[in-house]
Design a protein around this motif. Structure first.
Motif, short mmCIF file in Angstrom:
data_model
loop_
_atom_site.label_atom_id
_atom_site.label_comp_id
_atom_site.label_asym_id
_atom_site.label_seq_id
_atom_site.Cartn_x
_atom_site.Cartn_y
_atom_site.Cartn_z
N VAL A 113 77.85 96.08 -52.32
CA VAL A 113 78.47 94.92 -51.30
C VAL A 113 79.37 95.38 -50.46
CG1 VAL A 113 80.78 94.63 -52.78
CG2 VAL A 113 79.18 92.86 -51.46
N TRP A 120 86.64 89.16 -48.91
CA TRP A 120 86.50 90.52 -50.11
C TRP A 120 87.65 89.32 -50.82
CZ3 TRP A 120 84.95 92.60 -54.34
CH2 TRP A 120 85.92 93.70 -54.66
N ARG A 124 88.14 89.21 -54.90
CA ARG A 124 88.23 90.60 -55.56
C ARG A 124 88.74 89.82 -57.09
NH1 ARG A 124 93.59 92.65 -52.40
NH2 ARG A 124 94.67 90.99 -52.04
N ARG A 127 86.00 91.08 -60.23
CA ARG A 127 85.76 91.99 -60.05
C ARG A 127 85.37 92.34 -61.10
NH1 ARG A 127 87.07 97.45 -56.21
NH2 ARG A 127 85.35 98.71 -57.27
N LEU A 133 77.85 95.58 -60.27
CA LEU A 133 77.81 95.92 -58.91
C LEU A 133 78.90 97.29 -59.38
CD1 LEU A 133 79.03 95.46 -56.01
CD2 LEU A 133 80.80 94.24 -56.59
N HIS A 135 79.92 99.64 -55.99
CA HIS A 135 80.92 99.72 -54.70
C HIS A 135 80.77 98.54 -54.09
CE1 HIS A 135 78.94 103.99 -56.01
NE2 HIS A 135 78.04 103.92 -56.10
N VAL A 136 82.42 98.84 -53.71
CA VAL A 136 83.13 97.65 -53.02
C VAL A 136 82.80 98.28 -51.81
CG1 VAL A 136 84.48 96.08 -52.27
CG2 VAL A 136 83.32 96.06 -54.51
N VAL A 138 84.28 97.57 -47.95
CA VAL A 138 85.01 96.66 -47.11
C VAL A 138 85.29 96.60 -45.42
CG1 VAL A 138 87.26 94.66 -47.15
CG2 VAL A 138 86.17 96.22 -49.16
N VAL A 149 88.34 100.25 -53.33
CA VAL A 149 87.02 100.34 -52.94
C VAL A 149 87.80 101.11 -51.30
CG1 VAL A 149 88.18 97.97 -53.32
CG2 VAL A 149 88.72 98.53 -50.81
#
Length: 520
Positions: A113, A120, A124, A127, A133, A135-136, A138, A149
């Motif tokens: 994302v 976020w 968060r 999560r 998911l 990988h985040v 930001v 992140v």
């Protein structure tokens, strides 16, 4: 319709990003944002770095990447960076509730994302509930970084500015969009590599006659199908420029943005046009919109009153049209020099339409039925919705869910969503017809009409009215509106009940959610 650059191998990022640099537009402004201009060469580099960054995270072809991004250059870079490596970006609405993002992430099975920091921070805490998911990434607006992140700007700076395009073909999945949810839960709409090219050639090129010297500005955001064309692949397809507005498109902000950046084509929705007209009429403030050669409206039927008032105030026409998330952009539209006020216009070249009855039989002119549309920008399917696919996709034809009739001259007239139509005494009544009559009353800012059961258990039209600022609700005003409508409509059509409310329920794209009013 011949499509430029479409062959056995085709990637939309090459067409809408790389080709502009190859064609000598590298130093031209592609994006205007926050007092900055970003050239086509700079945009290409951002796209390549984003694509390489995703590859470094083991994002592969056909992996989904959710984009929860405001209208910023980072959004465009992440979108085309994913497309270029054969991954599937999914832009989604930036003003949803946390549970909605949980739904988007888990329903799409997104592996990564890309999300703006302010959003976020709102999600968060969920999560651990994002099942797929990994990988985040930001996009930080502050200097404060968060463990666990990836910082977007550090991430792309570490990536190579050179990126080899994936070997995709026109029929490969390119991106998804989620339907606006005007009638229920959002559906994942799967679009293919060639869909943007088709919509560009059909509508932007032939109806808008977009040119390289145009500057577009869309109040509708990039995460909508309408906004995605307006603010991204239409201008990029023409080698033109786009203006991005991160903030919510409030009437005064939009008018000031037009004054500042001087776009030549503006895209809005009817409720916004109505609010801007009301602001100017009420405040007496003048705005210089002389840069505009054309305005466009979609999302809801545009009242003829708005077309006339806008032309009187600013000397420019609004082209009303209809599109959908599934069709990607507008497929029926008015044209420059051929505007039929109150009508949606005529078919856009490259599309076919038919109006059918409950048996699927084509209807003659002036008979109301269900609108089906055909054209190569129509989505391949909904994600993971087998029954819905059978109900909506009929081979090459798509069931829009809209009620229309076509007159003898080929103009289409919108009557409402299929589930918004009201049957009064055995006769169908279009809520749009009633709304267009009531919007002409001097006190009315917005209106929505639905069917309601009276004490006799008979269904009659009911109007929910938002009054203009400074107008107070009263019984005498309600009676005045009823008297006004009796002169405008057949007796069985005018609403027996008028309720004044502060705000109509709408989707983020400005569509009125009449089903919520029916429930209330």
């Amino acid at each position: 319709m011949e499509l430029r650059g479409i062959g056995s191998s085709y990637n939309a990022a090459t067409r809408f990003i790389d080709d502009n640099v190859s064609n000598g537009l590298g130093d031209k402004a592609a994006v205007y944002y926050n007092d900055q201009s970003i050239t086509y060469s700079q945009l290409q580099e951002f796209v390549n770095r984003a694509g390489n960054g995703l590859k470094e995270l083991s994002v592969e072809m056909e992996n989904r990447v959710l984009l929860i991004c405001h209208d910023t250059p980072e959004m465009i870079a992440a979108f085309y960076g994913a497309v270029k490596i054969g991954a599937v970006p999914i832009p989604v609405n930036t003003i949803m509730a946390p549970a909605d993002y949980e739904y988007f992430l888990n329903n799409s099975r997104a592996k990564a994302v890309v999300v703006h920091e302010d959003i976020w921070h709102k999600i968060r805490h969920l999560r651990d509930r994002f099942i797929y998911l990994r990988h985040v990434i930001v996009i930080h607006d502050s200097a404060i970084k968060e463990a666990g992140v990836i910082d977007y700007h550090e991430w792309i700076q570490a990536a190579s500015p050179q990126l080899e395009v994936a070997l995709t073909d026109p029929g490969d999945s390119a991106f998804w969009l989620y339907s606006s949810g005007s009638t229920g839960k959002p559906k994942g709409v799967i679009h293919l590599q060639h869909d943007m090219e088709w919509a560009y050639n059909a509508y932007a090129k032939q109806i808008l006659q977009i040119r390289g010297d145009d500057i577009t500005f869309s109040a509708s955001k990039l995460f909508f199908a309408y906004g995605l064309g307006n603010g991204m692949y239409f201008p990029l397809g023409a080698g033109a420029s786009t203006v991005l507005l991160r903030e919510r498109p409030k009437p005064e902000t939009v008018l000031e943005t037009i004054e500042k950046y001087k776009p030549t084509i503006f895209f809005g929705v009817p409720t916004l046009y109505g609010s801007m007209i009301d602001l100017v009429e009420r405040s007496g403030k003048t705005y210089d919109l002389s840069s505009l050669r054309l305005c466009v409206s979609a999302g809801e039927a545009l009242p003829a009153q708005f077309i006339r008032k806008w032309r009187l105030l600013f000397g420019v026409d609004i082209l009303d049209g209809i599109g959908s998330t599934e069709a990607l952009h507008i497929f029926i539209s008015n044209r420059v020099g051929d505007i039929r006020e109150g009508s949606t216009g005529k078919l856009v070249p490259g599309y076919e339409a038919k109006i059918v009855n409950e048996m699927g039989e084509a209807l003659p002119p002036n008979e109301t039925g269900d609108l089906l549309i055909k054209g190569d920008s129509i989505a391949s399917a909904y994600w993971n919705l087998h029954e819905e696919n059978k109900n909506k996709f009929y081979g090459e034809w798509f069931q829009t869910g809209d009620k229309y009739y076509m007159d003898e001259e080929g103009y289409f007239w919108y009557c409402g969503r299929s589930d918004d139509m009201i049957k009064v005494g055995g006769i169908w009544v279009s809520p749009i017809e009633v709304e267009n009559a009531l919007i002409r009353h001097d006190a009315v800012l917005e209106v929505a009409v639905v069917g309601a059961k009276l004490d006799s258990n008979l269904v009659q039209p009911k109007a929910y009215v938002v009054l203009k600022e400074g107008v107070a609700p009263s019984d005498s005003l309600m009676n005045d509106m009823k008297d006004f409508l009796k002169k405008e409509l057949a007796p069985y059509k005018y609403p027996r009940i008028i309720e004044f409310i502060d705000e109509l329920p709408k989707t983020a794209s400005g569509k009125i959610q009449r089903f919520k009013l029916r429930i209330s």
